[in-house]
Write a protein that holds these residues in place. Structure first.
Motif, PDB file in Angstrom:
ATOM      1  N   SER A 166      -6.121  -6.115  -8.285  1.00 59.97           N
ATOM      2  CA  SER A 166      -5.210  -5.981  -7.139  1.00 59.97           C
ATOM      3  C   SER A 166      -3.767  -6.221  -7.558  1.00 59.97           C
ATOM      4  O   SER A 166      -2.849  -5.483  -7.162  1.00 59.97           O
ATOM      5  CB  SER A 166      -5.634  -6.966  -6.049  1.00 59.97           C
ATOM      6  N   GLU A 187     -10.384   4.947 -12.739  1.00 60.39           N
ATOM      7  CA  GLU A 187      -9.225   5.800 -12.421  1.00 60.39           C
ATOM      8  C   GLU A 187      -8.702   6.547 -13.638  1.00 60.39           C
ATOM      9  O   GLU A 187      -7.731   7.294 -13.535  1.00 60.39           O
ATOM     10  CB  GLU A 187      -8.105   4.931 -11.807  1.00 60.39           C
ATOM     11  N   PRO A 218      -2.185   1.452 -13.739  1.00 60.68           N
ATOM     12  CA  PRO A 218      -0.978   1.549 -12.905  1.00 60.68           C
ATOM     13  C   PRO A 218       0.270   1.046 -13.608  1.00 60.68           C
ATOM     14  O   PRO A 218       1.382   1.251 -13.124  1.00 60.68           O
ATOM     15  CB  PRO A 218      -1.321   0.663 -11.705  1.00 60.68           C
ATOM     16  N   LEU A 277     -10.414  -0.532 -14.450  1.00 61.50           N
ATOM     17  CA  LEU A 277      -9.369   0.401 -14.013  1.00 61.50           C
ATOM     18  C   LEU A 277      -9.474   1.723 -14.775  1.00 61.50           C
ATOM     19  O   LEU A 277      -9.391   2.808 -14.185  1.00 61.50           O
ATOM     20  CB  LEU A 277      -7.979  -0.220 -14.231  1.00 61.50           C
ATOM     21  N   LYS A 321      -2.346  -3.321  -9.601  1.00 57.69           N
ATOM     22  CA  LYS A 321      -2.100  -2.141  -8.764  1.00 57.69           C
ATOM     23  C   LYS A 321      -0.879  -2.316  -7.864  1.00 57.69           C
ATOM     24  O   LYS A 321      -0.261  -1.344  -7.434  1.00 57.69           O
ATOM     25  CB  LYS A 321      -3.345  -1.833  -7.906  1.00 57.69           C
ATOM     26  N   ARG A 322      -0.531  -3.559  -7.566  1.00 61.78           N
ATOM     27  CA  ARG A 322       0.619  -3.812  -6.689  1.00 61.78           C
ATOM     28  C   ARG A 322       1.952  -3.734  -7.428  1.00 61.78           C
ATOM     29  O   ARG A 322       3.011  -3.713  -6.792  1.00 61.78           O
ATOM     30  CB  ARG A 322       0.513  -5.227  -6.094  1.00 61.78           C
ATOM     31  N   TYR A 375     -13.967  -1.427  -6.167  1.00 62.12           N
ATOM     32  CA  TYR A 375     -14.001  -2.335  -7.309  1.00 62.12           C
ATOM     33  C   TYR A 375     -15.022  -3.444  -7.089  1.00 62.12           C
ATOM     34  O   TYR A 375     -15.667  -3.920  -8.017  1.00 62.12           O
ATOM     35  CB  TYR A 375     -12.607  -2.890  -7.596  1.00 62.12           C
TER      36      TYR A 375
END
Lengths: 451, 451
Positions: A446, A137, A141, A133, A449-450, A3
């Motif tokens: 980040s 991807e 997420p 994102l 995604k967490r 990223y």
């Protein structure tokens, strides 16, 4: 591609897009800018669509539109709703701007323009994080929703009703807002508290006309004397508010909270010098950060009556005025606080004075427990990108809409700010430090995604 | 021919002349009217000459001219110096005038124009009284001097120096001034006292910039809080000034003086209703007329700081201001009173506040013993013409030049007013009741003949 590399490769393009957004003079307070505000809404909708979001809608309201979009393709995963605003403050005084407010300019790795940090720049990060994102991807997420308004700078008159009417559509697990600041360069912070607010205006009347102080002085009431003797009863000598019941609902500071405040490690002497203060001043027994983060206030914002011109005018004013706001904490009820102030004033009306009180804004304080997982994950994301764990702070200011989001959508609110305290929001030469532009994009990715 | 018949026969001509005088817009405060003010001075000089006065001079000053004239042909008789002014107040708000301020108009036996009562109309009476005496008797019963200025409405900046420089020329036994009012229609009054005056401006500074009450509220001083806690110390609960030494030099009211005040027979309830007051208010133990006539005051004429616009602004003001004037009586020394106020304030500076004080105007109170013969003769003259003996009053207002005349020329001052309290001096629709125009001429003639 990492990223970091992705955002680096897109940096010029992103900054060009943000400059387009910033060039739209979407001043919500000025009706002459209604078309500009609308253009900014359309720009947000187009940019969300381009990022890959779906169901993009521009909802008209009685004022400026609300932009909605979503991307619900992560079954079983939490939903995150991003709130932000595309309207900006007025730009006066124009002559103090080094470059025009709507001609975005980069100097010393800072982007100068009205709205650069509040809030177009910060909102832009979320749109570009989603775009990244999806581009990298082809999936998110989490489930995402955007709810972006154009009336934040005029106290969000239409958003609460929109929220109530669309509560099902807006249902979410987390509200994510980037409209606040780091503590300082390189020192990220997540606000877990905002003070509430209530306001009132007070008028004292003593006569039907201003009177000559020669013919009447000493024999009739003076509205300024009356107002001042009334206002002087509002505080005691120790800086506390001297109104019965004012502190009801104010929580005592726990040892743990005091520890958290101490971590902010505020240099009081530096602050005093910077602001040109003779002394800091406030309630005895509390530090500066505790006073502004965890204690309520009653402040006179304006007082006026009689002659203000050059020289002397021997007038006895017939009326005098005060504007008052309170910052509230904990469970203080704004309506009840207003009632108590009025009751206090009514029992302290000076001889010969008529009292007129006009009640104004009301907002409850907002508070979250910093130990909940979603806030810890936000702190983790900051730590990954900034190399420093975010501190959990209590802000002295009030963002009434945060409490509304939390209450109506029954979801925790993550205030993940990327501004800096000295970026001149609401003032000339507003800017956004591009270090936080770059790190903000990575922190948001980040964080998502967490989850 | 009796003076009554004489003035009756000349009435139309006199009123026409006065209208000419009133048509000159001699507003001393406005530099755009400088030529008009000068024209009024020339008009006065010409009218004095026409009346028969000699040595008519128009003295230039740094501001507007002073007109001098005399008639010294009564050896062994006293000298009377008439003071008056030919300048007028500004006329705003113009739209409230029923007829234009410089188009003199008679309605209901009242002459409407700026300056009609203050002071052109009253000054005119003296010029026409002399003209009458010289025309009827070819001599004056006394020696006469006129000293007429054009800067009374801007605080007479050049007259005191002129007086000092020309003290020999102006030497006199009596100063005669018609620039005040009867108590009411048909109730003549001679003022034997004027209050003195001192003024100051106070500024409180707490920071080098206004601060946001969210970010700083509760942790920094607020200039308004500081100013208000300071101003609240200036009076006690009984309406007295709470500054040490303030009342030094204030005479106790004698039983005789209280009797004199009682004669004024003021209807306090009527006054309260007329002014729309909840209550009269002042120092305990004194009547309204005593409070304004014989007691000193400290009045806030203006207080301001912070936000005054519509709605709410959550600002902590960095500065706050107050304008203060005191009315003084007896032997109060204006400089000493200012010193004491400043000393008081300096010992009450609130935490975190810087105090800046600017001292302003200073004038001593003026007082005369009503039993002296010249005042009794003035009262006799009123009694002859009005059928009512003039009351000796103490005025609450200040006319600093009166004290200067009395001090520099060492002569008693007879304030023989012919205005009425409701003639709108300094306001729209100023007028002069022609009953007092007619009676004023006769009273002046009678007074001069009695000396």
């Amino acid at each position: 591609m990492s990223y970091e590399s992705y955002f680096q490769s897109k940096r010029e393009q992103h900054l060009d897009e943000l400059k387009q957004f910033l060039a739209i003079p979407s001043i919500s307070a000025l009706s002459t800018h209604k078309n500009d505000v609308n253009e900014a809404a359309q720009w947000v909708a187009a940019t969300l669509k381009k990022a890959g979001l779906e169901n993009v809608e521009v909802h008209p309201t009685a004022g400026h539109p609300i932009v909605y979009a979503d991307y619900i393709h992560a079954p079983g995963q939490p939903t995150v709703l991003v709130y932000g605003h595309y309207d900006v403050q007025p730009v006066d005084p124009l002559n103090l701007w080094e470059t025009p407010p709507f001609e975005p300019t980069i100097r010393n790795d800072k982007l100068y323009a009205r709205g650069a940090t509040d809030d177009k720049g910060q909102l832009f990060l979320h749109m570009k994080a989603i775009e990244a994102l999806l581009s990298q991807e082809h999936a998110l997420p989490v489930n995402m929703k955007f709810c972006i308004e154009g009336e934040e700078e005029i106290s969000s008159p239409n958003l609460p009703a929109f929220m109530e009417a669309n509560a099902n559509k807006l249902v979410t697990d987390v509200v994510l807002i980037s409209d606040t600041s780091l503590l300082a360069k390189g020192k990220p912070a997540i606000s877990t508290g905002l003070r509430g607010l209530c306001s009132l205006e007070v008028a004292i009347n003593t006569a039907n006309t201003d009177l000559h102080s020669g013919s009447f002085g000493g024999g009739v009431p003076n509205a300024l004397h009356a107002l001042i003797s009334l206002l002087a009863t509002l505080h005691d000598d120790q800086g506390r508010v001297a109104i019965e019941g004012f502190y009801e609902g104010v929580p005592e500071l726990s040892a743990a909270m005091r520890e958290e405040f101490k971590k902010q490690n505020h240099n009081e002497e530096e602050l005093r010098t910077k602001l040109g203060l003779e002394a800091l001043y406030g309630e005895e027994g509390y530090s500066f950060v505790e006073r502004i983060g965890a204690r309520p206030t009653l402040e006179l914002n304006g007082v006026y009556g009689g002659f203000q011109g050059e020289g002397t005018k021997t007038v006895i004013p017939k009326e005098a005025h005060a504007k008052i706001t309170c910052r509230l904490v904990g469970d203080q009820d704004p309506s009840q606080v207003l009632d108590r102030i009025v009751t206090h004033m009514e029992s302290h009306i000076p001889v010969g004075a008529k009292l007129v009180v006009k009640r104004g804004e009301k907002a409850r304080a907002f508070n979250m427990d910093p130990s909940i997982p979603v806030l810890q994950k936000a702190a983790d994301a900051y730590e990954e990108v900034y190399g420093t764990r975010a501190l959990f702070t209590k802000d002295g200011g009030s963002i009434p809409i945060v409490e509304t989001f939390s209450r109506v959508l029954e979801a925790p609110v993550v205030m993940m700010g990327f501004g800096l305290p000295d970026e001149n929001l609401h003032a000339p030469n507003e800017h956004f430090n591009l270090e936080n532009f770059d790190k903000g994009l990575l922190t948001i990715v980040s964080f998502l995604k967490r989850l």
